[in-house]
Structure formats: structure tokens, C-alpha cells
Design an enzyme around this catalytic site. Structure first.
Site, PDB file in Angstrom:
ATOM      1  N   HIS A  40       0.832  -1.206   0.000  1.00  0.00           N
ATOM      2  CA  HIS A  40       0.000   0.000   0.000  1.00  0.00           C
ATOM      3  C   HIS A  40       0.867   1.257   0.000  1.00  0.00           C
ATOM      4  O   HIS A  40       1.610   1.509   0.947  1.00  0.00           O
ATOM      5  CB  HIS A  40      -0.883  -0.031   1.245  1.00  0.00           C
ATOM      6  CG  HIS A  40      -1.854   1.084   1.350  1.00  0.00           C
ATOM      7  ND1 HIS A  40      -1.967   1.865   2.481  1.00  0.00           N
ATOM      8  CD2 HIS A  40      -2.790   1.554   0.486  1.00  0.00           C
ATOM      9  CE1 HIS A  40      -2.920   2.748   2.319  1.00  0.00           C
ATOM     10  NE2 HIS A  40      -3.442   2.588   1.105  1.00  0.00           N
ATOM     11  N   HIS A  82      -1.009  10.859  -1.995  1.00  0.00           N
ATOM     12  CA  HIS A  82      -2.316  10.419  -1.498  1.00  0.00           C
ATOM     13  C   HIS A  82      -3.259  11.578  -1.198  1.00  0.00           C
ATOM     14  O   HIS A  82      -4.398  11.595  -1.654  1.00  0.00           O
ATOM     15  CB  HIS A  82      -2.154   9.573  -0.234  1.00  0.00           C
ATOM     16  CG  HIS A  82      -3.451   9.155   0.364  1.00  0.00           C
ATOM     17  ND1 HIS A  82      -4.124   9.914   1.304  1.00  0.00           N
ATOM     18  CD2 HIS A  82      -4.231   8.067   0.148  1.00  0.00           C
ATOM     19  CE1 HIS A  82      -5.247   9.308   1.641  1.00  0.00           C
ATOM     20  NE2 HIS A  82      -5.342   8.182   0.961  1.00  0.00           N
TER      21      HIS A  82
END
Length: 290
Positions: A40, A82
Site C-alpha cells: 500500500h 495520497h
């Protein structure tokens, strides 16, 4: 990815899904193999998230799949980050103190390239930069890894789907070798996933969220994966997803996120998920026998 409620559009869908290529990773429930492990934002427990260092750390751990997040700068460059703000993971407040709230879309690529994206994580990573998507996919290719690419906040960046696909094509990521098992494009936005499928039907796609079981057939028209948070998951839900064929005529897959401990990894593996997205890919791999 944020573990938040996601409002999914269930408006008019594409009628016929083109079906060109086999899917990868293969479903664990079909092969008897353990779930695929996906790092991730790279191996983000061990290196600054969404950086080349995190990609390299995943490679050093022997992890084939990495996940990233893509956004767009003021001058149209695709960068890997992100948050829609630069504040959390860079020194933007120090470098550009008068430009709050420091949104990615308000900075040029050259300005973002000046920022330190590593020291917030650990002083050892001081000087690490926010990579462009081009730099990121080149490093993934260099490491012979595979990419789960998330289009982040597409509502802020009209046309980002087409731009992302164009860059992937220019970098050689839309050839048969990559499409058959090295690339998935996903988003929390059903409209964004639908757009990717419409623009390039050969690309494997994933929807991030947990749509009601009754709505799953609608999603199956334009996606190949339903990718829920692990806290929203049950064995029954995984079975319901697997019962449907996705956009490429293969059973829908389930990748779940963000699982960072061995007990949770074993729990979701027991549900029959096809992949586990994790900040600690070595821990999860060891827990599920990958």
C-alpha cells in the site's frame, strides 16, 4: 485510501463490456493459492509513502504488487501523492509558507519537485521527492513489479482518466504483457472507473468500496474488482462478489484494504479474498503463506 463511506454512482452504465484479456491475480479460491499481497503506497510502514524509496523497499521484501495514488498539478503533471494537500507528507509549509491550504492542484510540478517528501517519516529519508507518475511507473518497471494505480480525487481533476491512460501508454504499460497481469486501475469514484473502462476497455479496473449486494451487477458491467475496506468485509459478501462475472467475463475479484497485522490478514484470507493491500507486506505475506 481512507476508510470512509463512499457514495457510489449507480447511474446509467455501459451496455456491453469488451472482453479481451485474462485477469490477474488469479482468484485464490479457484487456484488454492494464498491471496496476492499488495504494498500500500509502496512498503509504506518502512519508507515514506508513495515514493520511489517505498517502491524499492517493497521490491527488497520480494513484493510484486505496489499500490499508488495519482493526482494532477496546476500545470497538468501527474504526480504520486495520497492527500489532495501537500501539507502532511512534505515540507511545503516551510518552503511556501504563504500558500495555505497547500493543495496539489495549486502548485506546479517544478514547485512540488522542490519539496522534501521524506523527512516527515524519518530523517534518514530527508531529500526524498514526490515522484511524477512517469518516474513511479519507470521504477516499478525497473523492479519488474506490478501496479495497482488509484486515480485519487478525480472530481478535482477533470480528464485525469484520459491523461493517466495516455501516460501509461507512452510508458509502455498498455501493451499485452502489462495488461495481462501487471496493471489494475482503481478509484473510489464509480464514474471514474466507468470512464477508464470506456476509454480503454482492455484495462483491468477496480472499484474501491462496498456496494450493496443488490447493486453489484451494475458495477460488474464496468469493473473487474470490488475492493472494500477489511472492516466492512464478510465471507458472505466475498461469496456474493465472486458469484458475478466482471467486465472481462471472469468472476469479480476482491482486494481488501488496509490490513496491517497477521490476525486480520488470516481473517480476510479465510473469507476467500483474492488480494490484501497492506502497509506491512512482509507481515501479511508471512501470515497468509504467500
Amino acid at each position: 485510501m481512507h476508510a470512509r463511506a463512499v457514495a457510489a454512482s449507480t447511474t446509467a452504465l455501459l451496455g456491453t463490456a469488451a472482453l479481451l484479456l485474462p485477469l490477474s491475480p488469479a482468484r485464490a479460491t479457484d487456484t488454492g493459492a494464498p491471496p496476492v499481497v499488495i504494498a500500500h503506497r509502496g512498503a509504506s510502514a518502512y519508507a515514506p509513502e508513495n515514493t520511489l524509496a517505498a517502491v524499492d523497499r517493497a521490491a527488497a521484501l520480494g513484493i510484486d504488487w505496489v499500490e499508488n495514488d495519482v493526482q494532477r498539478t496546476k500545470d497538468g503533471e501527474l504526480v504520486v501523492l495520497h492527500d489532495d494537500s501537500l501539507q502532511r507528507t512534505t515540507d511545503v509549509e516551510e518552503v511556501f509558507p504563504g500558500r495555505a491550504p497547500w493543495k496539489v492542484k495549486d502548485f506546479t510540478a517544478a514547485e512540488i519537485a522542490r519539496l522534501d517528501a521524506g523527512s516527515w517519516f524519518d530523517p534518514a529519508y530527508t531529500g526524498t521527492r514526490v515522484p511524477t507518475l512517469e518516474q513511479f511507473v519507470d521504477r516499478v518497471e525497473q523492479n519488474r513489479q506490478k501496479l495497482l494505480l488509484e486515480i485519487k480525487n478525480p472530481q478535482l481533476y477533470p480528464g485525469i482518466e484520459q491523461e493517466t491512460l495516455k501516460l501509461l501508454g507512452n510508458e509502455g504499460w498498455l501493451d499485452r504483457r502489462h495488461l495481462e497481469g501487471r496493471l489494475v486501475v482503481q478509484s473510489f469514484s464509480a464514474d471514474s472507473v466507468r470512464t477508464v473502462h470506456a476509454l480503454k476497455p482492455a484495462v483491468k479496473t477496480g472499484f474501491l468500496g462496498t456496494p450493496p449486494v443488490a447493486d453489484l451487477p451494475a458495477y460488474a458491467a464496468f469493473t473487474d474488482q470490488i475492493n472494500p475496506s477489511h472492516g466492512s468485509l464478510s465471507a458472505g459478501y466475498v461469496t456474493a462478489v465472486h458469484a458475478l462475472d466482471g467486465a472481462h467475463g471472469k468472476p469479480l475479484e476482491v482486494l481488501t484494504w488496509t490490513v496491517n497485522d497477521a490476525a486480520a490478514a488470516r481473517r480476510v484470507a479465510g473469507f476467500g479474498v483474492d488480494g490484501i493491500i497492506t502497509n506491512t507486506p512482509d507481515v501479511v505475506r508471512d501470515a497468509v503463506g504467500g
